[in-house]
Design an enzyme around this catalytic site. Structure first.
Site, PDB file in Angstrom:
ATOM      1  N   GLU B  81       0.816  -1.213   0.000  1.00 19.75           N
ATOM      2  CA  GLU B  81       0.000   0.000   0.000  1.00 19.75           C
ATOM      3  C   GLU B  81       0.853   1.267   0.000  1.00 19.75           C
ATOM      4  OE1 GLU B  81      -0.613  -2.571   1.936  1.00 19.75           O
ATOM      5  OE2 GLU B  81      -2.721  -3.168   1.640  1.00 19.75           O
ATOM      6  N   PHE B 143     -10.911  -7.531  14.237  1.00 20.24           N
ATOM      7  CA  PHE B 143      -9.911  -7.972  13.263  1.00 20.24           C
ATOM      8  C   PHE B 143      -9.640  -6.845  12.264  1.00 20.24           C
ATOM      9  CE2 PHE B 143      -8.955 -10.070   9.126  1.00 20.24           C
ATOM     10  CZ  PHE B 143      -7.701 -10.559   9.477  1.00 20.24           C
ATOM     11  N   GLN B 144      -8.369  -6.544  12.056  1.00 22.71           N
ATOM     12  CA  GLN B 144      -7.931  -5.489  11.132  1.00 22.71           C
ATOM     13  C   GLN B 144      -8.561  -4.134  11.431  1.00 22.71           C
ATOM     14  OE1 GLN B 144      -8.116  -7.108   7.080  1.00 22.71           O
ATOM     15  NE2 GLN B 144      -6.047  -7.914   7.388  1.00 22.71           N
ATOM     16  N   LYS B 193     -17.370  -0.677   6.785  1.00 25.94           N
ATOM     17  CA  LYS B 193     -17.905  -1.574   5.763  1.00 25.94           C
ATOM     18  C   LYS B 193     -19.425  -1.484   5.647  1.00 25.94           C
ATOM     19  CE  LYS B 193     -17.214  -6.218   3.987  1.00 25.94           C
ATOM     20  NZ  LYS B 193     -16.557  -7.513   4.218  1.00 25.94           N
ATOM     21  N   MET B 512      24.535   9.036   1.446  1.00 24.07           N
ATOM     22  CA  MET B 512      24.347  10.302   2.171  1.00 24.07           C
ATOM     23  C   MET B 512      24.661  10.129   3.652  1.00 24.07           C
ATOM     24  SD  MET B 512      23.789  13.431   1.910  1.00 24.07           S
ATOM     25  CE  MET B 512      22.776  14.128   0.610  1.00 24.07           C
TER      26      MET B 512
HETATM   27  C1  LIG Z   1      12.613   5.769   4.902  1.00 23.86           C
HETATM   28  C2  LIG Z   1      13.922   6.400   5.235  1.00 23.86           C
HETATM   29  N1  LIG Z   1      14.774   5.810   6.101  1.00 23.86           N
HETATM   30  C3  LIG Z   1      15.964   6.384   6.396  1.00 23.86           C
HETATM   31  C4  LIG Z   1      16.328   7.573   5.830  1.00 23.86           C
HETATM   32  C5  LIG Z   1      17.666   8.223   6.179  1.00 23.86           C
HETATM   33  N2  LIG Z   1      18.522   8.291   4.980  1.00 23.86           N
HETATM   34  C6  LIG Z   1      18.628   9.407   4.244  1.00 23.86           C
HETATM   35  S1  LIG Z   1      19.569   9.196   2.879  1.00 23.86           S
HETATM   36  C7  LIG Z   1      19.906   7.602   3.291  1.00 23.86           C
HETATM   37  C8  LIG Z   1      20.772   6.756   2.416  1.00 23.86           C
HETATM   38  C9  LIG Z   1      20.156   6.527   1.087  1.00 23.86           C
HETATM   39  O1  LIG Z   1      20.947   5.606   0.364  1.00 23.86           O
HETATM   40  P1  LIG Z   1      20.744   5.443  -1.193  1.00 23.86           P
HETATM   41  O2  LIG Z   1      19.314   5.332  -1.509  1.00 23.86           O
HETATM   42  O3  LIG Z   1      21.619   4.353  -1.688  1.00 23.86           O
HETATM   43  O4  LIG Z   1      21.196   6.856  -1.739  1.00 23.86           O
HETATM   44  P2  LIG Z   1      22.699   7.454  -1.834  1.00 23.86           P
HETATM   45  O5  LIG Z   1      22.810   8.459  -0.743  1.00 23.86           O
HETATM   46  O6  LIG Z   1      23.659   6.330  -1.667  1.00 23.86           O
HETATM   47  O7  LIG Z   1      22.734   8.065  -3.187  1.00 23.86           O
HETATM   48  C10 LIG Z   1      19.281   7.257   4.479  1.00 23.86           C
HETATM   49  C11 LIG Z   1      19.386   5.954   5.141  1.00 23.86           C
HETATM   50  C12 LIG Z   1      15.393   8.168   4.946  1.00 23.86           C
HETATM   51  N3  LIG Z   1      15.641   9.340   4.366  1.00 23.86           N
HETATM   52  N4  LIG Z   1      14.236   7.558   4.644  1.00 23.86           N
END
Ligand SMILES: Cc1ncc(C[n+]2csc(CCOP(=O)(O)OP(=O)(O)O)c2C)c(N)n1
Ligand SMILES: [Mg+2]
Lengths: 92, 622
Positions: B81, B143-144, B193, B512
């Site tokens: 979802e 439920f749910q 529902k 990042m």
């Molecule tokens: C759902 C979620 N969990 C954690 C983060 C924290 N976070 C920000 S950037 C990142 C790394 C992203 O890695 P990738 O998609 O490989 O991108 P890159 O920076 O390597 O280009 C994380 C863990 C986030 N922004 N969103």
């Protein structure tokens, strides 16, 4: 500074929770809250007391006005520190 | 406070719906309102508590085939979802229309929380319809059952729990009105529902009375700049020697891009946009400074440092732009702000002049006022200064490295798409490189999770965008970690035969996060390295039916591979093994000022600015 907010609220399912939730989510503590019926059964009147700076008040009032069920918000502020002689200031 | 006494406004007016007076079930009412609201596609996953609505969608589609035999309201099924929510958001962002997602109760609804919050944070219009347990079971730990109105009430622009079937039709119509009006946002409608199964009579026009909301909305939408306000604006502009426009996502949401262009050209004002505002002002325009902020261009950020007049348009001085509000645009002696949301005016930085109202009308009014009086500020020196900033502090990166640089990949794609592609992203370094190195000629071409920064957004958002714009080239520029979050949606791409193009910039980890760990945590790469991960993305894409799926590791093959990839007629998946040490520059660190911006090794910085990141107190860092 202490402020009193008077909120007219549509009496909808979850409306009170949304007002209280807004204050909680925006890190604004509610010191006192009363809910009263009005002559119109679909509208409730909330009276809410909080403390904070004028800027805090202004922002929370503006955010409260964004809630869909909120009909109107008015504030009544005690100007100056809490123990000083009272001067009343109302804001639209 | 729990007695739902809201009565629907009776249908008024002369427009008589052809189906008015027809008996319908609640579920049929839902589908008819969706059709009336112009929904061309629905995104969602079924389940017990929403089955009546799904059945009504099926019957509606079977009963109303289009001339070409296609369904009028296809229901697109994601793997999760969350995917449906982001598809609806991608559809909304790419088209400006309200995106619709329909899910079941409990886990279906809770899986929608992240996209709903994401849409709220970026002001994207959505309507999410959730099935709910019957009203007789509400609050019984059925439920749910999940407390959707409590959960979503904290995340959405508004949430309705429909406890009285007679209000269902008015509620749904009102949900669309709230989602698209004022500052747009997501609205959740929780439909038990038994309400879906109720025997109702369609009225074709009813809405809920929401007097407070409508009164405030009317006040904002009817607000117009008067002569006196225009005069004060231009008096301040006349005093300015270095005026700058700072344009945010509001320009896109308000459809104000043409008005902004005319305004900026009329008075010669340079324009920088936020991440959300990209495309709101053609980035190839001579007056464009591209993006400002934490990873903005050095020249945009220097222009912010240097300006003496700042006009914020549909922008909210958020912490990724104004990390230190007091020191943001420190030389600006006059700050003007236009927004549709009164709560944003002066929220972070006080405004010397402001207007709450529709942005396009405000800009058109200012343009007419200024032109009628022959106003053309003498800004030659400022223009020369800005041109020098753009020349001397241009974006650049390590072009000599034997490793593939991510920026080179974006540049190679951009050379072929020429600022015309629709681009979605995950979150991380790849998102910032895409923002920095792509051109965006038009609004609604750039789909990114700006405020929430939700990894996993890119792929489903691209799917939704491709439904909104079937003929456009839609690209998902993703990260190896971000794409994993909703990787199940690769299969959705091929199931629906979407020609979208997926690029994974693989730096073997959370790039990042590693960048911050390098700068602020002594190179301790806690949980951000993925070199032990075994996933073969190409096999994964192939397993999900991608006929074109390739990995690029050789720098010399970059151009030819990109050419082939973009030319492929159908879904295509390209994984590029990039330099894992590539960083995103410039960077205004968390809690740092623009004066402390670091520009890295390849972008010239000015003055005595530290090359390395400055340590900021950890309390002010996030
Ligand atoms: C759902 C979620 N969990 C954690 C983060 C924290 N976070 C920000 S950037 C990142 C790394 C992203 O890695 P990738 O998609 O490989 O991108 P890159 O920076 O390597 O280009 C994380 C863990 C986030 N922004 N969103
Ligand atoms: Mg990565």
């Amino acid at each position: 500074m202490k402020h009193t907010l008077s909120i007219l609220l549509q009496n909808e399912s979850g409306a009170l929770a949304r007002v209280a939730g807004l204050f909680a989510a925006r890190h604004c503590n509610i010191d006192a809250l009363t809910v009263a019926a009005t002559h119109d059964p679909s509208v409730s009147q909330l009276t809410l007391v909080l403390h904070g700076s004028a800027a805090v008040l202004e922002q929370i009032v503006r955010q409260t006005r964004k809630l869909v069920d909120v009909i109107d918000v008015n504030t009544l502020s005690l100007v100056g520190d809490d123990n000083a002689p009272l001067a009343l200031a109302t804001q639209p | 406070m729990t007695t739902p006494t809201q009565t629907a406004l009776a249908a008024t007016g002369t427009d008589h719906h052809p189906l008015a007076g027809q008996p319908m079930t609640g579920a049929e009412v839902v589908v008819q309102v969706l059709a009336d609201e112009g929904c061309g596609v629905l995104f969602g996953y079924s389940g017990g508590a929403i089955l009546p609505v799904y059945d009504a969608v099926f019957r509606y589609n079977a009963g109303h085939p289009q001339a070409d035999g296609r369904e009028p309201m296809p229901l697109v099924v994601p793997a999760n979802e969350q995917g449906a929510g982001f598809m609806a958001a991608g559809y909304a962002r790419a088209s400006g229309r309200v995106g619709v997602a329909i899910v079941t109760s409990g886990p279906g609804a809770t899986n929608m929380v992240t996209p709903i919050r994401d849409a709220m944070a970026d002001s994207i219009p959505l309507v999410a319809i959730c099935g709910q347990v019957p009203t007789s079971s509400l609050g019984s730990d059925a439920f749910q059952e999940a407390p959707v109105s409590n959960i979503m009430g904290a995340c959405a622009k508004h949430v309705f729990l429909v406890t009285e079937a007679e209000t269902l039709e008015a509620t749904l119509r009102t949900a669309f009105e709230i989602a698209r009006s004022g500052r747009p946002g997501p609205v959740v409608v929780d439909v038990p529902k038994n309400v879906q199964n109720a025997a109702l009579r369609f009225d074709g026009a009813s809405r809920l009375p929401i007097p407070g909301y409508r009164a405030r909305l009317r006040a904002a939408e009817n607000a117009r700049l008067d002569d006196e306000a225009c005069a004060r604006f231009f008096a301040a502009l006349a005093q300015a020697k270095r005026p700058l426009v700072y344009a945010g996502g509001g320009v896109v949401a308000a459809g104000a891009a043409p008005a902004l262009r005319a305004f900026a050209e009329a008075f010669g004002l340079p324009v920088t946009t936020t991440l959300m505002g990209l495309g709101g002002f053609d980035t190839t325009h001579p007056q464009a400074l591209h993006m400002l902020g934490m990873h903005g261009t050095a020249y945009a950020n220097y222009a912010v440092e240097d300006c003496d007049f700042l006009l914020a348009l549909g922008a909210r001085f958020d912490d990724r732009v104004a990390g230190v509000p007091d020191k943001f645009a420190p030389g600006a002696t006059f700050i003007a702000q236009v927004d549709i949301d009164p709560a944003e005016v002066g929220k972070v930085k006080p405004a010397d002049w402001h207007h709450v109202g529709p942005l396009a009308a405000a800009l058109e009014r200012l343009t007419r006022y200024g032109q009628a009086r022959g106003i053309r500020p003498p800004l030659d020196d400022w223009h020369a200064h800005v041109a020098a900033l753009k020349r001397d502090h241009a974006m650049d990166y390590d072009r000599e490295s034997p490793l593939i640089q991510p920026q080179a990949v974006i540049e190679a794609i951009n050379r072929r798409t020429r600022g015309r592609a629709v681009v979605s992203t995950g979150v991380g370094q790849h998102q910032m490189w895409a923002a920095q190195y792509f051109d965006f000629r038009e609004p609604r071409q750039w789909l990114t999770s700006g405020s929430m920064g939700t990894m996993g957004f890119g792929l489903p958002a691209a799917i939704g965008a491709q439904f909104a714009r079937p003929d456009a080239l839609v690209l998902d520029i993703d990260g190896d970690a971000s794409i994993r979050m909703n990787l199940g949606e690769l299969e959705t791409v091929t199931t629906y035969g979407l020609p979208l193009k997926v690029v994974v910039l693989n730096n073997v980890g959370d790039g990042m996060v590693r960048q911050w760990q390098k700068l602020y945590f002594g190179h301790r790469f806690a949980a951000s390295d993925k070199s032990l991960h075994r996933k073969d993305f190409i096999k994964a894409a192939e397993a999900d039916g991608f006929a074109w799926a390739r990995r690029l590791e050789d720098k010399a093959a970059l151009e030819a591979t990109i050419e082939d990839f973009l030319a492929f007629d159908g879904p295509a998946f390209l994984e590029v093994m990039i330099d894992p040490d590539a960083g995103v520059y410039p960077m205004v660190g968390p809690g740092a000022t623009y004066a402390q911006m670091i520009t890295g090794e390849f972008i010239a910085s000015r003055g005595a600015v530290p090359v390395e990141a400055v340590e900021v107190p950890s309390t002010s860092m996030f």
